[in-house]
Design a protein around this motif. Sequence first.
Motif, PDB file in Angstrom:
ATOM      1  N   UNK A 151       0.863  -1.200  -0.012  1.00 44.79           N
ATOM      2  CA  UNK A 151       0.138  -0.076   0.008  1.00 44.79           C
ATOM      3  C   UNK A 151       0.901   1.371  -0.160  1.00 44.79           C
ATOM      4  N   UNK A 152       2.257   1.004   0.131  1.00 45.16           N
ATOM      5  CA  UNK A 152       3.190   2.250   0.049  1.00 45.16           C
ATOM      6  C   UNK A 152       3.937   2.356  -1.164  1.00 45.16           C
ATOM      7  N   UNK A 153       3.502   1.258  -2.022  1.00 43.55           N
ATOM      8  CA  UNK A 153       4.489   1.327  -3.307  1.00 43.55           C
ATOM      9  C   UNK A 153       3.274   1.481  -4.548  1.00 43.55           C
ATOM     10  N   UNK A 154       3.391   2.763  -5.415  1.00 42.99           N
ATOM     11  CA  UNK A 154       2.677   3.065  -6.405  1.00 42.99           C
ATOM     12  C   UNK A 154       2.393   2.041  -7.282  1.00 42.99           C
ATOM     13  N   UNK A 155       3.370   1.265  -7.666  1.00 45.18           N
ATOM     14  CA  UNK A 155       3.606   0.170  -8.731  1.00 45.18           C
ATOM     15  C   UNK A 155       2.800  -0.960  -8.094  1.00 45.18           C
ATOM     16  N   UNK A 156       2.892  -1.321  -6.972  1.00 46.09           N
ATOM     17  CA  UNK A 156       2.241  -2.625  -6.329  1.00 46.09           C
ATOM     18  C   UNK A 156       0.543  -2.006  -6.454  1.00 46.09           C
ATOM     19  N   UNK A 157       0.271  -0.760  -5.944  1.00 47.26           N
ATOM     20  CA  UNK A 157      -1.096  -0.293  -5.888  1.00 47.26           C
ATOM     21  C   UNK A 157      -1.801  -0.433  -7.503  1.00 47.26           C
ATOM     22  N   UNK A 158      -0.977  -0.276  -8.564  1.00 50.87           N
ATOM     23  CA  UNK A 158      -1.390  -0.197  -9.665  1.00 50.87           C
ATOM     24  C   UNK A 158      -1.631  -1.576 -10.266  1.00 50.87           C
ATOM     25  N   UNK A 159      -0.897  -2.634  -9.948  1.00 50.05           N
ATOM     26  CA  UNK A 159      -0.714  -3.907 -10.525  1.00 50.05           C
ATOM     27  C   UNK A 159      -1.559  -4.914  -9.709  1.00 50.05           C
ATOM     28  N   UNK A 160      -1.386  -5.014  -8.483  1.00 48.42           N
ATOM     29  CA  UNK A 160      -1.835  -6.033  -7.589  1.00 48.42           C
ATOM     30  C   UNK A 160      -3.328  -6.154  -7.292  1.00 48.42           C
ATOM     31  N   UNK A 161      -3.930  -4.948  -7.054  1.00 47.02           N
ATOM     32  CA  UNK A 161      -5.524  -5.002  -6.915  1.00 47.02           C
ATOM     33  C   UNK A 161      -6.300  -5.678  -7.957  1.00 47.02           C
ATOM     34  N   UNK A 162      -5.901  -5.334  -9.374  1.00 46.67           N
ATOM     35  CA  UNK A 162      -6.523  -5.893 -10.572  1.00 46.67           C
ATOM     36  C   UNK A 162      -6.442  -7.461 -10.456  1.00 46.67           C
ATOM     37  N   UNK A 163      -5.173  -7.896 -10.302  1.00 47.35           N
ATOM     38  CA  UNK A 163      -4.843  -9.488  -9.955  1.00 47.35           C
ATOM     39  C   UNK A 163      -5.682  -9.931  -9.083  1.00 47.35           C
ATOM     40  N   UNK A 164      -5.858  -9.549  -7.738  1.00 50.31           N
ATOM     41  CA  UNK A 164      -6.643  -9.940  -6.842  1.00 50.31           C
ATOM     42  C   UNK A 164      -8.154  -9.871  -7.103  1.00 50.31           C
ATOM     43  N   UNK A 165      -8.653  -8.890  -7.915  1.00 49.26           N
ATOM     44  CA  UNK A 165     -10.000  -8.664  -8.289  1.00 49.26           C
ATOM     45  C   UNK A 165     -10.334  -9.908  -9.220  1.00 49.26           C
ATOM     46  N   UNK A 166      -9.370 -10.155  -9.984  1.00 51.50           N
ATOM     47  CA  UNK A 166      -9.546 -11.596 -11.157  1.00 51.50           C
ATOM     48  C   UNK A 166      -9.714 -12.746 -10.097  1.00 51.50           C
ATOM     49  N   UNK A 167      -8.896 -12.863  -9.037  1.00 46.84           N
ATOM     50  CA  UNK A 167      -8.729 -13.915  -8.442  1.00 46.84           C
ATOM     51  C   UNK A 167     -10.120 -14.122  -7.607  1.00 46.84           C
ATOM     52  N   UNK A 168     -10.665 -13.094  -7.202  1.00 45.25           N
ATOM     53  CA  UNK A 168     -11.854 -13.205  -6.328  1.00 45.25           C
ATOM     54  C   UNK A 168     -13.037 -13.468  -7.228  1.00 45.25           C
ATOM     55  N   UNK A 169     -12.891 -12.888  -8.475  1.00 44.20           N
ATOM     56  CA  UNK A 169     -14.237 -13.103  -9.471  1.00 44.20           C
ATOM     57  C   UNK A 169     -14.163 -14.722 -10.032  1.00 44.20           C
ATOM     58  N   UNK A 170     -13.093 -14.871 -10.101  1.00 47.37           N
ATOM     59  CA  UNK A 170     -12.810 -16.416 -10.868  1.00 47.37           C
ATOM     60  C   UNK A 170     -12.576 -17.627  -9.962  1.00 47.37           C
ATOM     61  N   UNK A 171     -12.060 -17.297  -8.705  1.00 47.31           N
ATOM     62  CA  UNK A 171     -11.736 -18.255  -7.703  1.00 47.31           C
ATOM     63  C   UNK A 171     -12.139 -17.936  -6.447  1.00 47.31           C
ATOM     64  N   UNK A 172     -13.113 -17.461  -6.066  1.00 47.65           N
ATOM     65  CA  UNK A 172     -13.609 -16.996  -4.804  1.00 47.65           C
ATOM     66  C   UNK A 172     -13.631 -18.290  -3.738  1.00 47.65           C
ATOM     67  N   UNK A 173     -14.137 -19.424  -4.196  1.00 47.57           N
ATOM     68  CA  UNK A 173     -14.243 -20.413  -3.326  1.00 47.57           C
ATOM     69  C   UNK A 173     -12.472 -20.945  -2.961  1.00 47.57           C
ATOM     70  N   UNK A 174     -11.552 -20.780  -3.453  1.00 45.07           N
ATOM     71  CA  UNK A 174     -10.164 -21.237  -3.374  1.00 45.07           C
ATOM     72  C   UNK A 174      -9.665 -20.065  -2.277  1.00 45.07           C
ATOM     73  N   UNK A 175     -10.267 -19.050  -2.021  1.00 44.18           N
ATOM     74  CA  UNK A 175      -9.608 -17.888  -1.168  1.00 44.18           C
ATOM     75  C   UNK A 175      -9.787 -18.412   0.285  1.00 44.18           C
ATOM     76  N   UNK A 176      -8.546 -18.298   1.035  1.00 43.85           N
ATOM     77  CA  UNK A 176      -8.759 -18.673   2.593  1.00 43.85           C
ATOM     78  C   UNK A 176      -9.188 -17.181   3.197  1.00 43.85           C
TER      79      UNK A 176
END
Length: 177
Positions: A151-176
């Motif tokens: 959350x302190x790295x602009x690069x990470x803030x730009x790249x990781x949240x969209x990846x996590x959104x894809x994970x939640x959308x397609x694989x919600x049952x796999x998230x702990x």
Amino acid sequence: MVDEVATLAGGCFWCTEAVYQNLKGVKAVESGYIGGTVPDPTYEQVCSGATGHAEAIRITYDPAVISYADLLDIFFATHDPTTLNRQGNDVGTQYRSAIFPRSAEQEAQARAGIERAQTDRSSPVVTTIEPDAPWYRAEDYHQKYWDRMGDRNPYCMAVIPPKLAKLRKGFAERIDA
């Protein structure tokens, strides 16, 4: 059942690690380097592109809870396997999309995973299947980077949240939870 290990390279290891660290059945995710020619490379050496290593993650998982095929499907859904030596603004062989199977069975599953991924895309999947090679753990400051610094790295803030959104959308049952 004994834990197994999967080694995947899909661009920046900070971004790939963040996808896998909270999945059911995943025991550990470690960032590191694989597939190059220099023993025990540093981050700076790998970033130069001269060592041949890929930034990668090594996932220790319980195959009774999550399968290798599931890990691969998540891999293909959360990065772009159609860009050669590139993920977004990260360019170079160190950011290649690659799978490093540890057995003939994993290699067969990797080929099947690429075929599944190709059916959803109009551009060719360029993910390579490379031989297992020496693994070099990345420096401590790279481990669990998203949790500590994201959350302190602009690069990470730009790249990781969209990846996590894809994970939640397609694989919600796999998230702990």
